[in-house]
Design a protein around this motif. Structure first.
Motif, PDB file in Angstrom:
ATOM      1  N   CYS A  66      -8.836 -42.259  33.795  1.00  0.00           N
ATOM      2  CA  CYS A  66      -7.854 -43.012  33.854  1.00  0.00           C
ATOM      3  C   CYS A  66      -7.367 -43.828  32.736  1.00  0.00           C
ATOM      4  CB  CYS A  66      -8.216 -43.587  34.787  1.00  0.00           C
ATOM      5  SG  CYS A  66      -9.620 -45.387  34.320  1.00  0.00           S
ATOM      6  N   ILE A  67      -6.339 -44.952  32.778  1.00  0.00           N
ATOM      7  CA  ILE A  67      -5.420 -45.723  31.399  1.00  0.00           C
ATOM      8  C   ILE A  67      -4.839 -46.416  32.230  1.00  0.00           C
ATOM      9  CG2 ILE A  67      -4.806 -46.637  29.907  1.00  0.00           C
ATOM     10  CD1 ILE A  67      -3.821 -43.542  29.141  1.00  0.00           C
ATOM     11  N   TYR A  68      -6.661 -47.854  31.835  1.00  0.00           N
ATOM     12  CA  TYR A  68      -6.141 -49.262  32.377  1.00  0.00           C
ATOM     13  C   TYR A  68      -5.586 -51.074  31.213  1.00  0.00           C
ATOM     14  CZ  TYR A  68     -11.559 -49.660  31.854  1.00  0.00           C
ATOM     15  OH  TYR A  68     -12.677 -50.140  31.331  1.00  0.00           O
ATOM     16  N   GLY A  69      -5.029 -51.539  31.731  1.00  0.00           N
ATOM     17  CA  GLY A  69      -5.013 -52.608  30.579  1.00  0.00           C
ATOM     18  C   GLY A  69      -4.080 -53.678  31.569  1.00  0.00           C
ATOM     19  N   VAL A  70      -4.400 -54.776  31.241  1.00  0.00           N
ATOM     20  CA  VAL A  70      -3.505 -56.453  30.780  1.00  0.00           C
ATOM     21  C   VAL A  70      -3.033 -56.118  30.237  1.00  0.00           C
ATOM     22  CG1 VAL A  70      -4.473 -58.584  32.053  1.00  0.00           C
ATOM     23  CG2 VAL A  70      -6.152 -56.321  32.066  1.00  0.00           C
ATOM     24  N   TYR A  71      -1.521 -56.655  30.725  1.00  0.00           N
ATOM     25  CA  TYR A  71      -0.417 -57.501  29.709  1.00  0.00           C
ATOM     26  C   TYR A  71       0.092 -58.585  30.551  1.00  0.00           C
ATOM     27  CZ  TYR A  71      -1.045 -52.291  29.358  1.00  0.00           C
ATOM     28  OH  TYR A  71      -1.769 -51.183  29.030  1.00  0.00           O
ATOM     29  N   ALA A 102      -2.915 -42.912  36.706  1.00  0.00           N
ATOM     30  CA  ALA A 102      -4.229 -41.939  36.845  1.00  0.00           C
ATOM     31  C   ALA A 102      -3.745 -40.455  37.136  1.00  0.00           C
ATOM     32  CB  ALA A 102      -5.999 -42.112  37.584  1.00  0.00           C
ATOM     33  N   ASP A 103      -4.418 -39.418  36.926  1.00  0.00           N
ATOM     34  CA  ASP A 103      -3.341 -37.655  37.841  1.00  0.00           C
ATOM     35  C   ASP A 103      -2.127 -37.722  38.074  1.00  0.00           C
ATOM     36  OD1 ASP A 103      -6.013 -36.963  37.672  1.00  0.00           O
ATOM     37  OD2 ASP A 103      -6.238 -37.599  40.246  1.00  0.00           O
ATOM     38  N   GLY A 104      -1.285 -38.840  36.762  1.00  0.00           N
ATOM     39  CA  GLY A 104      -0.221 -38.660  36.491  1.00  0.00           C
ATOM     40  C   GLY A 104       0.620 -40.078  37.402  1.00  0.00           C
ATOM     41  N   GLU A 105      -0.388 -40.404  38.448  1.00  0.00           N
ATOM     42  CA  GLU A 105       0.535 -41.953  39.235  1.00  0.00           C
ATOM     43  C   GLU A 105       0.256 -43.197  38.802  1.00  0.00           C
ATOM     44  OE1 GLU A 105      -0.720 -41.711  42.716  1.00  0.00           O
ATOM     45  OE2 GLU A 105      -0.303 -40.028  43.561  1.00  0.00           O
ATOM     46  N   GLU A 106       1.032 -43.781  38.999  1.00  0.00           N
ATOM     47  CA  GLU A 106       1.184 -45.507  37.818  1.00  0.00           C
ATOM     48  C   GLU A 106       1.405 -46.168  38.653  1.00  0.00           C
ATOM     49  OE1 GLU A 106       3.782 -44.910  34.820  1.00  0.00           O
ATOM     50  OE2 GLU A 106       2.854 -43.313  33.690  1.00  0.00           O
ATOM     51  N   ALA A 107       0.070 -47.390  38.937  1.00  0.00           N
ATOM     52  CA  ALA A 107       0.613 -48.480  40.245  1.00  0.00           C
ATOM     53  C   ALA A 107       0.233 -49.802  38.850  1.00  0.00           C
ATOM     54  CB  ALA A 107      -0.166 -48.781  40.897  1.00  0.00           C
ATOM     55  N   SER A 108       1.398 -51.457  39.512  1.00  0.00           N
ATOM     56  CA  SER A 108       0.380 -52.362  38.459  1.00  0.00           C
ATOM     57  C   SER A 108       0.460 -53.595  39.604  1.00  0.00           C
ATOM     58  CB  SER A 108       1.983 -52.747  37.620  1.00  0.00           C
ATOM     59  OG  SER A 108       1.635 -51.480  37.034  1.00  0.00           O
ATOM     60  N   SER A 157       9.940 -49.505  34.873  1.00  0.00           N
ATOM     61  CA  SER A 157       9.240 -49.517  33.307  1.00  0.00           C
ATOM     62  C   SER A 157       7.589 -49.446  34.856  1.00  0.00           C
ATOM     63  CB  SER A 157       8.704 -51.323  33.261  1.00  0.00           C
ATOM     64  OG  SER A 157       8.126 -51.544  32.588  1.00  0.00           O
ATOM     65  N   THR A 158       7.302 -49.045  33.149  1.00  0.00           N
ATOM     66  CA  THR A 158       5.422 -48.937  33.446  1.00  0.00           C
ATOM     67  C   THR A 158       4.254 -49.909  33.712  1.00  0.00           C
ATOM     68  OG1 THR A 158       5.636 -46.323  33.544  1.00  0.00           O
ATOM     69  CG2 THR A 158       2.902 -47.139  33.192  1.00  0.00           C
ATOM     70  N   TYR A 159       4.714 -50.211  31.995  1.00  0.00           N
ATOM     71  CA  TYR A 159       3.914 -51.051  32.055  1.00  0.00           C
ATOM     72  C   TYR A 159       4.191 -52.611  31.315  1.00  0.00           C
ATOM     73  CZ  TYR A 159       0.745 -47.599  31.151  1.00  0.00           C
ATOM     74  OH  TYR A 159      -0.422 -46.290  31.032  1.00  0.00           O
ATOM     75  N   ILE A 176      -5.563 -52.067  43.795  1.00  0.00           N
ATOM     76  CA  ILE A 176      -4.297 -50.671  43.855  1.00  0.00           C
ATOM     77  C   ILE A 176      -4.376 -49.706  43.434  1.00  0.00           C
ATOM     78  CG2 ILE A 176      -2.483 -52.615  42.451  1.00  0.00           C
ATOM     79  CD1 ILE A 176      -3.190 -51.051  39.888  1.00  0.00           C
ATOM     80  N   THR A 177      -4.167 -48.486  43.862  1.00  0.00           N
ATOM     81  CA  THR A 177      -4.960 -47.088  43.840  1.00  0.00           C
ATOM     82  C   THR A 177      -3.695 -46.653  43.706  1.00  0.00           C
ATOM     83  OG1 THR A 177      -5.945 -47.860  46.158  1.00  0.00           O
ATOM     84  CG2 THR A 177      -5.558 -45.561  45.649  1.00  0.00           C
TER      85      THR A 177
END
Length: 388
Positions: free
Chosen positions: A328-333, A372-378, A268-270, A299-300
């Motif tokens: 970039c896209i950033y969020g809190v869930y 960002a740039d096709g990479e994701e981290a949480s 899962s991404t988000y 996170i990077t």
């Protein structure tokens, strides 16, 4: 006498509160169980040795003797630009477009390499407001295209009902408790239409303007009606059905085969489709962050890093460090996948501070996500509010 009435009233009140608590534990939730963009769902097909579905309360469904088959199914969920609050689901040989209307998930389009259905009245997929004993029925109506050669008016009805609660034993032998059983009954009819081409065919269907009453009357005639039934088992803490069973006959409770969630490789991404599993994995990987303590809070992704430097009652302060200008896209869930904040932004080269305001103070752990740039981290942030 007055004392007896007082005691009786208290007993009724306690029983009422207890029943509300019991029902609340048996309900689905839009925030927990709705498909989420960024999820990858993987399922494995199993053959069943004449498993009979039991309905009612405190039941045991035993899948431990299922035979694992070679067939696997992977579904990728993405946001849809075609539909507000839409979810686009892609499998190996099919695509579906879902729409969320308050607590209801509808199907607006489905297609494979040989056929496609576009709905004027969408098909009911799930109503997340249902509790044990509830039933929902809704009609659907649209255009069915086979090989771009044959066009049909497709219409019918879908009935969903929650018919059981209990424990399911997975093929691994692990037991999952407080599972609810959903029964799906679908009746579909096809009528050939005298036009060719998607646009002409759909215009023809729109002009027919079938209503729920006319659709029900057509179905009652019994001509060319295709009947299908399925069963779904949902857990309170797992986003997707842990098992989907298919019947082998009309009005049958005997399952021929099923798809079971492969929780070892779900991603899962988000959001957290498998909350219990992911939380356990997170602990072993030591990525939980308690702000102000020694746990990592940075996170990077690519050439962009983000450091969470403050999380308190007034919101969250984050520090972006970019080697170059980067979008970039950033969020809190929340931990069950509910979006508390999300933004898309061009971060300029260097250090950039941002303050995130929440509509309310989150309860429990939260997840901060960055892509960002096709990479994701949480990163998961513990519920304790600590200021640096």
């Amino acid at each position: 006498m007055a004392q007896r009435i007082k005691i009786l009233s208290l007993m009724i009140f306690v029983a009422f509160i207890f029943s509300l608590d019991a029902y609340s534990q048996l309900s689905l939730s839009r925030w927990i169980h709705t498909p989420q963009a960024g999820d990858t769902l993987k399922q494995i097909k199993y053959g069943l040795p004449h498993l009979s579905v039991l309905t009612g309360d405190n039941k045991l469904w035993d899948f431990s003797n299922c035979k694992k088959l070679e067939t696997k199914r992977q579904t990728i969920f993405q946001s849809s630009r075609q539909l507000v609050d839409g979810i686009f689901a892609t499998e190996d040989k099919s695509n579906c477009l879902y729409g969320i209307d308050e607590n209801v998930l509808n199907l607006h389009m489905s297609e494979t390499n040989i056929c496609k259905s576009i709905y004027r009245l969408p098909e009911l997929m799930m109503d997340y407001s249902m509790i044990l004993g509830d039933s929902r029925t809704k009609v659907f109506d649209g255009c069915y295209n086979y090989c771009d050669m044959h066009y049909f008016h497709i219409f019918g009805s879908k009935t969903l009902s929650i018919e059981g609660r209990g424990t399911i034993v997975m093929p691994s032998g692990e037991s999952v408790h407080d599972v609810i059983l959903i029964h799906e009954i679908k009746e579909t009819s096809f009528e050939a239409i005298p036009v060719k081409g998607d646009s002409l065919a759909f215009s023809y269907i729109e002009k027919l303007s079938y209503t729920p009453d006319s659709i029900y009357n057509k179905l009652r005639s019994g001509n060319n009606i295709f009947h299908k039934e399925k069963y779904y088992w949902y857990s309170p803490n797992i986003r997707y059905p842990i098992a989907e069973g298919f019947t082998n006959g009309i009005d049958s409770k005997n399952l021929s085969d099923c798809y079971i969630l492969d929780d070892s490789i779900i991603s899962s991404t988000y959001s957290n489709p498998l909350k219990a599993k992911l939380m356990s994995k997170d602990r072993s990987n030591n990525w939980t962050s308690t702000i102000g303590h020694t746990a990592e809070s940075t996170i990077t992704v690519g050439n962009l890093s983000c450091n969470i430097i403050n999380y308190g009652t007034k919101g969250m302060t984050v520090e972006f460090n970019a080697e170059d200008d980067i979008s970039c896209i950033y969020g809190v869930y929340s931990i069950d996948g509910k979006c508390l904040f999300e933004d898309k932004e061009l971060i300029q080269k260097g250090t950039n501070m941002r303050i995130i305001k929440f509509p309310h103070i989150p309860q429990g752990n939260i997840v901060f996500s960055l892509s960002a740039d096709g990479e994701e981290a949480s990163i998961k942030i513990a519920s304790k509010l600590i200021k640096r």
